[in-house]
Design a protein around this motif. Sequence first.
Motif, PDB file in Angstrom:
ATOM      1  N   ASN A 151       0.780  -1.504  -0.125  1.00  0.00           N
ATOM      2  CA  ASN A 151      -0.281  -0.283   0.031  1.00  0.00           C
ATOM      3  C   ASN A 151       1.581   1.239  -0.299  1.00  0.00           C
ATOM      4  O   ASN A 151       0.524   2.280  -0.491  1.00  0.00           O
ATOM      5  CB  ASN A 151      -0.976   0.285   1.299  1.00  0.00           C
ATOM      6  CG  ASN A 151      -1.926  -1.244   1.331  1.00  0.00           C
ATOM      7  OD1 ASN A 151      -2.447  -1.519  -0.083  1.00  0.00           O
ATOM      8  ND2 ASN A 151      -2.259  -1.738   2.454  1.00  0.00           N
ATOM      9  N   TYR A 181      -9.861  -2.953   6.803  1.00  0.00           N
ATOM     10  CA  TYR A 181     -10.345  -3.550   4.952  1.00  0.00           C
ATOM     11  C   TYR A 181     -11.129  -2.873   4.905  1.00  0.00           C
ATOM     12  O   TYR A 181     -10.898  -2.448   3.645  1.00  0.00           O
ATOM     13  CB  TYR A 181     -11.729  -4.304   5.882  1.00  0.00           C
ATOM     14  CG  TYR A 181     -11.346  -6.287   7.011  1.00  0.00           C
ATOM     15  CD1 TYR A 181     -10.211  -6.338   6.476  1.00  0.00           C
ATOM     16  CD2 TYR A 181     -12.007  -6.852   7.174  1.00  0.00           C
ATOM     17  CE1 TYR A 181      -9.792  -7.805   6.579  1.00  0.00           C
ATOM     18  CE2 TYR A 181     -11.926  -7.733   8.004  1.00  0.00           C
ATOM     19  CZ  TYR A 181     -10.396  -8.846   7.823  1.00  0.00           C
ATOM     20  OH  TYR A 181     -10.021 -10.195   7.965  1.00  0.00           O
ATOM     21  N   ARG A 236     -10.123   0.662   4.438  1.00  0.00           N
ATOM     22  CA  ARG A 236      -8.689   2.025   4.018  1.00  0.00           C
ATOM     23  C   ARG A 236      -7.301   1.624   4.265  1.00  0.00           C
ATOM     24  O   ARG A 236      -6.925   2.394   3.758  1.00  0.00           O
ATOM     25  CB  ARG A 236      -9.599   3.787   4.577  1.00  0.00           C
ATOM     26  CG  ARG A 236      -9.840   3.281   6.407  1.00  0.00           C
ATOM     27  CD  ARG A 236      -9.734   4.730   5.841  1.00  0.00           C
ATOM     28  NE  ARG A 236      -8.432   5.655   6.371  1.00  0.00           N
ATOM     29  CZ  ARG A 236      -8.428   6.610   6.289  1.00  0.00           C
ATOM     30  NH1 ARG A 236      -9.056   7.471   7.546  1.00  0.00           N
ATOM     31  NH2 ARG A 236      -7.104   7.437   6.736  1.00  0.00           N
ATOM     32  N   GLY A 237      -7.133   0.778   4.734  1.00  0.00           N
ATOM     33  CA  GLY A 237      -5.923   0.211   5.069  1.00  0.00           C
ATOM     34  C   GLY A 237      -5.576   1.172   5.723  1.00  0.00           C
ATOM     35  O   GLY A 237      -3.931   1.714   6.322  1.00  0.00           O
ATOM     36  N   GLY A 260      -2.294   3.216  -2.880  1.00  0.00           N
ATOM     37  CA  GLY A 260      -2.926   1.797  -2.810  1.00  0.00           C
ATOM     38  C   GLY A 260      -1.768   0.819  -3.989  1.00  0.00           C
ATOM     39  O   GLY A 260      -1.545   1.670  -4.517  1.00  0.00           O
ATOM     40  N   THR A 261      -2.059  -0.154  -3.980  1.00  0.00           N
ATOM     41  CA  THR A 261      -1.179  -1.280  -4.419  1.00  0.00           C
ATOM     42  C   THR A 261      -1.504  -0.737  -6.330  1.00  0.00           C
ATOM     43  O   THR A 261      -1.596  -0.558  -7.217  1.00  0.00           O
ATOM     44  CB  THR A 261      -1.614  -2.774  -3.932  1.00  0.00           C
ATOM     45  OG1 THR A 261      -1.745  -2.522  -3.233  1.00  0.00           O
ATOM     46  CG2 THR A 261      -1.120  -3.758  -5.444  1.00  0.00           C
ATOM     47  N   GLY A 303      -8.244  -4.938  -3.675  1.00  0.00           N
ATOM     48  CA  GLY A 303      -8.543  -4.077  -2.271  1.00  0.00           C
ATOM     49  C   GLY A 303     -10.313  -3.974  -1.937  1.00  0.00           C
ATOM     50  O   GLY A 303     -10.997  -4.726  -2.256  1.00  0.00           O
ATOM     51  N   PRO A 340     -10.538 -11.218   0.138  1.00  0.00           N
ATOM     52  CA  PRO A 340     -10.229  -9.867  -0.084  1.00  0.00           C
ATOM     53  C   PRO A 340     -10.595 -10.058  -1.235  1.00  0.00           C
ATOM     54  O   PRO A 340     -10.117 -10.699  -2.387  1.00  0.00           O
ATOM     55  CB  PRO A 340      -8.610 -10.126  -0.176  1.00  0.00           C
ATOM     56  CG  PRO A 340      -8.389 -11.861   0.448  1.00  0.00           C
ATOM     57  CD  PRO A 340      -9.559 -12.195   0.884  1.00  0.00           C
TER      58      PRO A 340
END
Length: 602
Positions: free
Chosen positions: A323, A471, A473-474, A528-529, A549, A557
């Motif tokens: 992330n 889960y 928003r990280g 993020g990723t 995400g 996931p």
Amino acid sequence: MSALIDEGSQPVGLVPLDSRRAQGEIVAAWIEGFQAWVDTPPEQRKGHEELFHPDAWWRDLVALTWDIRTAHSADKIAEFARGHLAGGGMRGVRLRPDSTARVVSHHSRTWIEAMFEFETDVLSGRGVLRLTSDELGHWRAWILSTSIHELHGREASISEHRPIGVDRTLTAAPSWLHTRSSESEFVGHEPYVVIVGAGQNGLALAAHLKVRGIPALLIERNARVGDNWRNRYESLLLHDPVWLNHFPFMQFPSSWPIYTPKDKLGDWLESYAVALDLNVWVGSSLISTEYDDEAQRWSIVVARPDGATRTVRPAHVVVTTGNQGVPKFPEGIDLADFGGRAYHSSEHSSAAGSDGQRIVVVGSSTSAHDIAKDFHDQGATVTMIQRSPTHVISQRHMPGLTMNLYREDGPSTEDADLQFASFPNLALLEFAESFTSNARREDQALLQSLSERGFRTDDGPSGTGVLGKVYERGGGYYIDVGCSALIAHGRIGIESRNMRRMVTAGIELDDGDILEADVVVFATGFSGTGEMAKRLLGEDVIERSGLPGGLDDEGEPRRMFRRTGHPGLWFMGGSLQSARINSKYLALQLAAIHFGIHDGTT
């Protein structure tokens, strides 16, 4: 919230639950009935209501679905079984010989828990069973998990399957060093998997692929493995204890500190790659990527540190950049308008030399707290701009979020992972409500003192605290390791007004007031990723795959550790615990495709 979690402890007087024998007999009877039900042809199966609680969960981790799937409710489980369990498809279900049934009580809930094993035509599996009783003493499954363990005939080359090493019986056998050099540079052969990023996720995945004989190449843009941790701010310590953070096949020494310093972790990552003979190209980056649908191969041009380029053609690409890829700043903010120094938290190294300076930290999650405390400890005057509420929880509560499974005197890491992963994510979120409520009650004095200083806290989405924030928003939470007391006592200031723009003297707030500063640090997160993947692979690829995400409708996931909408493209990210657990499941999906056991489709 389901009634199953809300209700109090189940009545236990109908069976002598303090008897190991009684617990084992209850589990054995259920397993016998379950195996008979599985062995029945799908169109003739009946009686799932007798086996599964109406609110039951079945989580499958690659064993029966070649995916990560969850069915919730007895009727959905029956439907799941019809789709994935032909007669005899799951056989030899039995209590693990090294495991005994036990009673577990957690968050006003009591169940009998046991670990079991099973086989299919192509793999061995392990699982966890949790039984709960009704008022008549009828035991039914509340949670059932089935997890892939090994592929038949393709077991990991560890322990009794470990390699011999250099075979000295051969004439002129190449040395280990010569073999490793050829292997790591992929002289005369191609990697089957290219892993982008050699952090904890990439290394854990590469380790699992290595012991299964699958050629994998890690591409790391930093000069050394572990620099993704070394290059972060000097005061950084992991907030999770060592027992949660072991790596696959190589645990931290028993002398390792409970909370790991970031540079020590960086060195560990580097030594891990060396010890496990992982193939890493450091100081390298992707120049271009292209996928050939007909050949089912990627063509990837890699820039090497000596200025040369190399094209590799793997079947699969796994993006594990995590992330923390692309730093985010508040919209419309121009750093050039500021007369002092302004930078993103990803550039923060140390607060040394800041004595007497006025520091503003924009953001109020973990990095913001750590950096604010760093400046305060160096004698600076620090103000934190809080743009939205933050979930705050004392560090002492955190083991409860992982069911207290990870501890010095706990189960093996492998068994703890099996038990933890057996909980469906949505069931964990239900537990998280009780966990968060209990923690808030115990932290009430701290939270009240923060509120009196103007610091806004929340309980996460639907009261699910840290887990819900992760889960959703990280981020958006802080596990308190000392900074909250500084805020509560007024040693670090809080400003809850929004910022409008940067000005020469500092930050103009939304009501026109100026917050003067010498240094402004934006601890405002990362894109993020998905955004990093767009930069690496291009918009077209990500449009086809979809962004990773969040959780899907089953609570799994989305496009992480499992297939995406693009062939040969996978995503992986998360904590050290997540990397250790999910690297195995992703590696075994790739192995099944590589060895022709599964075609990679649903």
